[in-house]
Design a protein around this motif. Structure first.
Motif, PDB file in Angstrom:
ATOM      1  N   LYS A 324       0.778  -1.220  -0.039  1.00  0.00           N
ATOM      2  CA  LYS A 324       0.006  -0.007   0.014  1.00  0.00           C
ATOM      3  C   LYS A 324       0.832   1.116   0.150  1.00  0.00           C
ATOM      4  CE  LYS A 324      -3.205   2.291   2.981  1.00  0.00           C
ATOM      5  NZ  LYS A 324      -4.305   2.683   2.124  1.00  0.00           N
ATOM      6  N   SER A 399     -12.018  -1.951  -7.442  1.00  0.00           N
ATOM      7  CA  SER A 399     -13.368  -1.247  -6.807  1.00  0.00           C
ATOM      8  C   SER A 399     -14.376  -1.649  -7.937  1.00  0.00           C
ATOM      9  CB  SER A 399     -13.030  -0.186  -6.411  1.00  0.00           C
ATOM     10  OG  SER A 399     -12.474   0.593  -7.616  1.00  0.00           O
ATOM     11  N   VAL A 428      -8.514  -4.411  -1.635  1.00  0.00           N
ATOM     12  CA  VAL A 428      -9.563  -3.740  -2.551  1.00  0.00           C
ATOM     13  C   VAL A 428      -8.523  -2.526  -3.132  1.00  0.00           C
ATOM     14  CG1 VAL A 428     -11.558  -2.307  -2.766  1.00  0.00           C
ATOM     15  CG2 VAL A 428     -11.699  -4.067  -1.163  1.00  0.00           C
ATOM     16  N   VAL A 430      -8.986   0.595  -5.383  1.00  0.00           N
ATOM     17  CA  VAL A 430      -9.800   1.567  -5.416  1.00  0.00           C
ATOM     18  C   VAL A 430      -9.280   2.571  -6.715  1.00  0.00           C
ATOM     19  CG1 VAL A 430     -11.178   3.648  -4.534  1.00  0.00           C
ATOM     20  CG2 VAL A 430     -10.321   1.801  -2.903  1.00  0.00           C
ATOM     21  N   TYR A 435     -14.054   5.180  -2.907  1.00  0.00           N
ATOM     22  CA  TYR A 435     -13.641   4.720  -1.437  1.00  0.00           C
ATOM     23  C   TYR A 435     -14.585   4.755  -0.406  1.00  0.00           C
ATOM     24  CZ  TYR A 435     -11.138   4.647   2.914  1.00  0.00           C
ATOM     25  OH  TYR A 435     -10.758   4.026   3.948  1.00  0.00           O
ATOM     26  N   LYS A 439     -16.296   1.417   1.251  1.00  0.00           N
ATOM     27  CA  LYS A 439     -15.894   0.912   2.765  1.00  0.00           C
ATOM     28  C   LYS A 439     -17.114   0.970   3.569  1.00  0.00           C
ATOM     29  CE  LYS A 439     -13.214   2.920   6.564  1.00  0.00           C
ATOM     30  NZ  LYS A 439     -12.511   4.030   7.459  1.00  0.00           N
ATOM     31  N   TYR A 461      -7.311  -1.334   1.938  1.00  0.00           N
ATOM     32  CA  TYR A 461      -7.899  -0.356   0.788  1.00  0.00           C
ATOM     33  C   TYR A 461      -6.772   0.214   0.272  1.00  0.00           C
ATOM     34  CZ  TYR A 461     -12.366  -1.108   2.686  1.00  0.00           C
ATOM     35  OH  TYR A 461     -13.735  -1.621   3.125  1.00  0.00           O
TER      36      TYR A 461
END
Length: 480
Positions: A324, A399, A428, A430, A435, A439, A461
């Motif tokens: 991430k 997403s 996920v 996005v 988002y 969520k 995410y």
């Protein structure tokens, strides 16, 4: 990951590229080949005269043919022609079709006899332009771009050794003495054999055609020449599409206009070198990723050494969190967008897999990493395991995937049960402005799962939209 020269000799990839050297593989081949046409007007010192040297090699067959009585192996001059067409593959160039090793086929045996016989017939027919041998992949069976590449390397081995010797000296790479003919070179070795560096500017994409229609896309030379020759003899594509190499050879040898057209065509050709900037074959993707990740090491300290499952889960989570960070803050996914395309789910899966595997190998971490295992209910994106005691599954969804919620609630749960995993992480990607909405929907599903006593996998995410450089006025904090 494959073993590049730069990794083996502990030199940065960019150092090889700055010298114009193909940073090839030592443990596998690539779908690139040396195109002799790229020797034309080459300005590299060791290759300035290489184009002429390559074709002068074939001029040597003219004298031998003059003295040969027949194309029989009992004739000593014809036997010499066979010997000149017997060329071993040059080791450690990392070129060719093989996918599991770097041992090519070279040219020997029946193929050497075939080529010698062909040369004998061509020259006896009065066709003495050496460029006719540049058309071998059109007129000779079992001669494709890979074998012509091998032939070029063998004929010009001295040039490649001289180039390798100079580059190795400039990059301070350890060398050993290697005698070629009567000359001694100091070059790097690998597995007891000399390494031959290849200039990037001499490499072209290795064409792979599955059917006739696809040849237009992968082998312009052959297709365009066929069209020109066909026009001279008055046949259409529907008529000549099934011609064999022997047919084209006969036409060119028996028709002066076709022969001259073929020779002039070859002389006028300008080869197209492989575009390493675009790098469609991803020759450098792995080494660039590896060097990129080396700048951002994974700092992982097990929180619970007595519980292997917890440790594997913590490691998996750390890798996902690092992924991430790399995507959102370090623009790791720029490689996808650089080619003017939007990454699909497989792209994200493979990128995460490559990151995880690189960290696993670099850190000598005692876990196994498997991709697309199928425990019977479908293919798991991938999971990290340690024996049968610890197993954490990772599932990735974009997403925009219509099955996003189903993937989290049902698909991932089925994988966990079927694979007898102890834990799982749902990632996920996005790629739009959804988002907050996504969520909220997943939070609703999680609450329902908690109320029913079901296992609730953690969700990570990631902002997968293309991130402008920080210096760009459009830059915004990408973290979500």
């Amino acid at each position: 990951m494959a073993l590049h020269y730069s990794k083996y000799y502990h030199i940065k990839h960019r150092e090889f590229v700055s010298k114009g050297v193909y940073n090839g593989f030592l443990d596998k081949d690539s779908l690139l080949h040396v195109d002799p046409l790229l020797l034309k007007n080459c300005t590299i010192p060791e290759f300035i005269t290489a184009y002429d040297e390559f074709f002068n090699y074939f001029r040597g067959f003219i004298t031998l043919t003059k003295f040969a009585q027949a194309s029989k192996t009992s004739d000593r001059f014809f036997k010499r022609m066979i010997d000149r067409f017997t060329l071993s593959e040059i080791p450690n160039t990392g070129l060719g079709y093989s996918t599991s090793n770097t041992h090519g086929r070279g040219i020997s045996g029946a193929l050497s006899v075939q080529l010698a016989t062909s040369a004998f017939e061509i020259i006896k027919a009065g066709l003495v332009d050496p460029e006719i041998f540049g058309l071998m992949q059109l007129i000779e069976d079992k001669m494709g771009a890979d074998r012509i590449s091998d032939m070029t390397l063998a004929i010009l081995q001295k040039n490649f050794l001289a180039f390798t010797q100079r580059v190795a000296h400039e990059l301070n790479i350890p060398t050993h003495s290697y005698q070629f003919n009567d000359e001694m070179f100091n070059v790097p070795f690998y597995n007891g054999k000399p390494v031959h560096f290849v200039p990037m500017c001499l490499l072209a994409d290795l064409p792979v055609a599955r059917d006739f229609e696809e040849i237009d896309d992968v082998c312009y030379y052959n297709t365009e020449l066929k069209r020109r020759v066909a026009k001279i003899i008055g046949v259409t594509w529907s008529e000549y599409k099934d011609y064999k190499k022997s047919d084209w050879k006969h036409i060119i040898m028996s028709n002066k206009a076709c022969y001259e057209s073929a020779i002039n065509f070859y002389k006028s050709l300008k080869a197209v070198p492989y575009d390493f900037g675009k790098d469609d074959k991803e020759q450098y993707l792995d080494i660039l990723l590896e060097e990129f990740l080396a700048q951002y090491p994974l700092n992982f300290t097990p929180l619970n050494n007595t519980d292997p499952n917890q440790e594997v889960y913590d490691l998996t989570k750390s890798i996902c969190k690092q992924f991430k960070h790399l995507v959102e803050d370090c623009r790791l996914s720029e490689e996808f967008y650089r080619k003017n395309r939007t990454p699909d789910e497989t792209d994200w899966q493979m990128l995460l897999y490559a990151v995880a595997d690189t960290y696993r190998v670099a850190g000598n971490i005692d876990v196994e990493l498997s991709r697309e295992d199928n425990p019977g209910v479908g293919e798991i994106d991938f999971h990290l395991t340690r024996g049968s005691k610890a197993n954490t599954i990772i599932e990735i969804k974009r997403s925009g995937n219509a099955d996003l919620l189903h993937g989290y609630r049902s698909q991932l749960a089925a994988y966990v049960r079927a694979d007898r995993a102890k834990s799982a992480i749902f990632m996920v990607i996005v790629e739009d402005d959804s988002y907050e909405k996504i969520k909220e929907k997943i939070s609703t599903v999680q609450s329902d799962m908690v109320s029913k006593g079901e296992y609730v996998p953690e969700v990570i995410y990631i902002n997968g939209k293309r991130q402008p450089a920080a210096s760009n006025p459009r830059y915004e904090d990408p973290r979500i």
